[in-house]
Design a protein around this motif. Sequence first.
Motif, mmCIF file in Angstrom:
data_model
loop_
_atom_site.group_PDB
_atom_site.id
_atom_site.type_symbol
_atom_site.label_atom_id
_atom_site.label_comp_id
_atom_site.label_asym_id
_atom_site.label_seq_id
_atom_site.Cartn_x
_atom_site.Cartn_y
_atom_site.Cartn_z
ATOM 1 N N THR A 161 0.923 -0.982 0.175
ATOM 2 C CA THR A 161 0.415 -0.093 -0.298
ATOM 3 C C THR A 161 1.001 1.172 -0.526
ATOM 4 O OG1 THR A 161 0.286 -0.364 2.450
ATOM 5 C CG2 THR A 161 -1.879 -1.221 1.036
ATOM 6 N N ALA A 162 0.553 1.891 -0.450
ATOM 7 C CA ALA A 162 1.437 3.404 -1.057
ATOM 8 C C ALA A 162 0.106 4.897 -1.117
ATOM 9 C CB ALA A 162 1.847 3.102 -2.084
ATOM 10 N N ARG A 163 0.692 5.780 -0.903
ATOM 11 C CA ARG A 163 0.282 6.937 -0.831
ATOM 12 C C ARG A 163 1.728 8.128 -1.264
ATOM 13 N NH1 ARG A 163 -0.283 11.922 1.660
ATOM 14 N NH2 ARG A 163 -2.029 11.293 2.585
ATOM 15 N N ASP A 164 0.786 8.941 -2.118
ATOM 16 C CA ASP A 164 1.869 10.318 -2.853
ATOM 17 C C ASP A 164 2.088 10.729 -0.739
ATOM 18 O OD1 ASP A 164 1.370 11.038 -5.800
ATOM 19 O OD2 ASP A 164 1.641 9.088 -4.856
ATOM 20 N N ILE A 165 3.324 11.665 -0.644
ATOM 21 C CA ILE A 165 4.060 12.789 -0.067
ATOM 22 C C ILE A 165 4.506 13.534 0.127
ATOM 23 C CG2 ILE A 165 5.441 10.856 1.028
ATOM 24 C CD1 ILE A 165 3.928 11.099 4.207
ATOM 25 N N ILE A 166 4.419 14.598 0.550
ATOM 26 C CA ILE A 166 5.641 15.774 0.489
ATOM 27 C C ILE A 166 6.157 15.515 1.928
ATOM 28 C CG2 ILE A 166 5.718 18.254 0.427
ATOM 29 C CD1 ILE A 166 4.634 17.852 -2.174
ATOM 30 N N SER A 167 7.590 16.042 2.281
ATOM 31 C CA SER A 167 7.968 15.334 3.693
ATOM 32 C C SER A 167 8.399 16.701 4.320
ATOM 33 C CB SER A 167 9.423 15.222 2.855
ATOM 34 O OG SER A 167 10.361 15.025 4.316
ATOM 35 N N GLY A 168 7.795 16.421 5.428
ATOM 36 C CA GLY A 168 7.585 17.947 6.707
ATOM 37 C C GLY A 168 8.846 18.144 7.134
ATOM 38 N N ALA A 169 10.602 16.812 7.182
ATOM 39 C CA ALA A 169 11.568 16.852 7.570
ATOM 40 C C ALA A 169 12.245 17.030 6.026
ATOM 41 C CB ALA A 169 11.387 16.029 8.423
ATOM 42 N N GLY A 170 13.508 18.204 6.827
ATOM 43 C CA GLY A 170 14.335 17.811 5.611
ATOM 44 C C GLY A 170 15.543 17.294 5.875
ATOM 45 N N HIS A 171 15.949 17.146 3.597
ATOM 46 C CA HIS A 171 16.485 15.702 4.202
ATOM 47 C C HIS A 171 17.870 16.642 3.199
ATOM 48 C CE1 HIS A 171 13.471 12.944 6.113
ATOM 49 N NE2 HIS A 171 12.616 13.231 5.390
ATOM 50 N N ASP A 172 18.533 15.564 3.073
ATOM 51 C CA ASP A 172 19.971 15.453 2.330
ATOM 52 C C ASP A 172 18.803 15.703 0.892
ATOM 53 O OD1 ASP A 172 21.872 13.850 5.320
ATOM 54 O OD2 ASP A 172 22.317 15.842 3.566
ATOM 55 N N ALA A 173 18.454 15.043 0.153
ATOM 56 C CA ALA A 173 17.682 14.805 -0.809
ATOM 57 C C ALA A 173 17.451 16.132 -1.657
ATOM 58 C CB ALA A 173 16.387 14.187 -1.185
ATOM 59 N N VAL A 174 17.464 17.522 -0.124
ATOM 60 C CA VAL A 174 16.852 18.220 -0.701
ATOM 61 C C VAL A 174 17.846 18.988 -1.929
ATOM 62 C CG1 VAL A 174 16.278 20.972 0.273
ATOM 63 C CG2 VAL A 174 14.876 18.918 1.382
ATOM 64 N N HIS A 175 19.452 18.768 -1.412
ATOM 65 C CA HIS A 175 19.898 19.928 -1.846
ATOM 66 C C HIS A 175 20.785 18.879 -3.110
ATOM 67 C CE1 HIS A 175 20.900 22.644 1.192
ATOM 68 N NE2 HIS A 175 21.325 21.995 1.950
ATOM 69 N N VAL A 176 20.668 17.492 -3.516
ATOM 70 C CA VAL A 176 20.985 16.815 -4.620
ATOM 71 C C VAL A 176 19.864 16.827 -5.226
ATOM 72 C CG1 VAL A 176 21.650 14.556 -4.701
ATOM 73 C CG2 VAL A 176 22.022 15.048 -2.490
ATOM 74 N N ALA A 177 18.989 16.417 -5.004
ATOM 75 C CA ALA A 177 17.678 17.001 -6.530
ATOM 76 C C ALA A 177 17.906 18.495 -7.140
ATOM 77 C CB ALA A 177 16.723 16.865 -5.051
ATOM 78 N N ARG A 178 18.970 19.466 -5.965
ATOM 79 C CA ARG A 178 19.331 20.376 -7.517
ATOM 80 C C ARG A 178 19.969 19.949 -8.028
ATOM 81 N NH1 ARG A 178 15.908 23.520 -4.574
ATOM 82 N NH2 ARG A 178 16.136 23.795 -1.956
ATOM 83 N N LEU A 179 21.351 19.033 -8.224
ATOM 84 C CA LEU A 179 22.322 18.877 -8.575
ATOM 85 C C LEU A 179 22.003 17.638 -9.909
ATOM 86 C CD1 LEU A 179 25.042 18.770 -5.640
ATOM 87 C CD2 LEU A 179 24.644 20.413 -8.128
ATOM 88 N N VAL A 180 20.941 16.034 -9.832
ATOM 89 C CA VAL A 180 20.679 15.751 -10.590
ATOM 90 C C VAL A 180 19.338 14.892 -9.681
ATOM 91 C CG1 VAL A 180 23.094 14.814 -10.361
ATOM 92 C CG2 VAL A 180 22.092 13.816 -9.008
ATOM 93 N N PRO A 181 18.668 13.825 -10.785
ATOM 94 C CA PRO A 181 17.203 12.995 -10.738
ATOM 95 C C PRO A 181 16.977 12.528 -9.071
ATOM 96 C CG PRO A 181 17.869 13.403 -13.207
ATOM 97 C CD PRO A 181 18.893 13.581 -11.813
ATOM 98 N N THR A 182 16.204 12.577 -8.557
ATOM 99 C CA THR A 182 16.671 12.533 -7.065
ATOM 100 C C THR A 182 15.002 12.861 -6.223
ATOM 101 O OG1 THR A 182 18.353 13.923 -6.440
ATOM 102 C CG2 THR A 182 16.835 13.444 -4.787
ATOM 103 N N THR A 183 14.962 10.658 -5.443
ATOM 104 C CA THR A 183 13.702 11.477 -5.046
ATOM 105 C C THR A 183 13.712 10.957 -3.593
ATOM 106 O OG1 THR A 183 11.283 10.343 -5.243
ATOM 107 C CG2 THR A 183 12.838 8.676 -6.025
#
Length: 418
Positions: A348-370
């Motif tokens: 079971t799955a659902r789409d979600i926005i993260s409330g917490a910050g993560h390293d993926a935030v910075h990485v997503a500005r450089l390469v495809p990330t999720t």
Amino acid sequence: MSNLIINEARLWDTLMETAAMGGLPNGGVARLTLSHHDKQVRDWFTAQCEALGMSVTVDEVGNMFALRQGQNPDLLPIAMGSHLDTQPTGGKFDGILGVLGGLEVLRTLHAAGYTTDAPLMLVNWTNEEGSRFSPAMLGSGVYAGVYSRDYADGRTDVEGEAFGTALEAIGYRGDVKAGDVPFGAMFELHIEQGPILEAENKTIGVVQGVQGMRWYEVTLTGRAAHTGSTPMSMRNNALLGAARVIEGVDRVAHGFAPSAVGTVGFIEVAPNSNNVIPGQARFTIDLRHPEDAALDQMEREVEACIAEAAATIGLEAEVKRIAKTDAVAFDAQCIDAVRYAADKAGLTARDIISGAGHDAVHVARLVPTTMIFVPSEGGLSHNEAEATASHECAAGVQVLLDAVLEYDRRHADVRKAA
Ligand code: HGY
Ligand code: MN
Ligand code: MN
């Protein structure tokens, strides 16, 4: 399509083994960044990756990159990663599940003798928590060029020790410039740290992005004086000013309900003596919201509250914004690989926005990330009682494995078709 299945028992044993590195009597973990416990887990991480035939590179701010060769060495690696540091009263899963989940994926591929088309990489980002040294996501921020190495080196903890000194003291000042270890995509598995998945009885969060986040360092300076002989009309009480601002931050966040959050989590008072009117208060403010425009307005309202408290009590106010990460949307192809993997596992799955910050935030500005989320019991995190069930951890790692393999396969197909 692969039918490889990760090993839940091995994953859980590894989670419990590393939870002892900085383990606390109540079951939590204190593995502050660049501490001797952080060194212990970093050394352990290197040994585990090298045992799988991987090479480990450390960059100038201690970010660690373990590389597994693929069939096509010219391709940029597909990365998995998160962080090994914790809060002072952290839990067993925040950050480390993403690193150990990646390790379990690599152990599964190694045991099966499965080689991906692109190389794979497992990353440990330095100082994601931003607890000992603010701001948060510092190592990934230097990698992404958001902060300079010198800025990071100069950050100090409450004892006055500098980041650069602590990094060298544990022997993790690598000789590679931050940003020079390339990879082509990143998948970060993480606990949700909030209540949504559990409330909706969903196992997997298909993370669409992360809300905006801003951190401020505020110093209010009044005048230290005798608590017994100084009339109320003659006081410049810095802690009273801080109290007004703490209340104000809470009020502003409620004014932007239901999406906004606002917190003062750290405060230092000087001279912090029973019978001295506080002459100085230094504290941090953490504001978050999914929309950057709302954060701009919240920022204005909080700054007005600080100015009013300072004027009313006769304080000097210094406000420094030390972190601003705008809301980020993750990559559609990476997200689709996660959705495919969750479906494949029948989860079971659902789409979600993260409330917490993560390293993926910075990485997503450089390469495809999720990111991939699994539930947090009671929505609790940054607390020793943080918990996620073994089968949920395993489900997240299975999705990580299948998402990475699917992403690798889809890109190989595109290259063949070209
Ligand atoms: O602050 C955060 O959201 C993360 O835990 N560093
Ligand atoms: Mn984390
Ligand atoms: Mn955290």
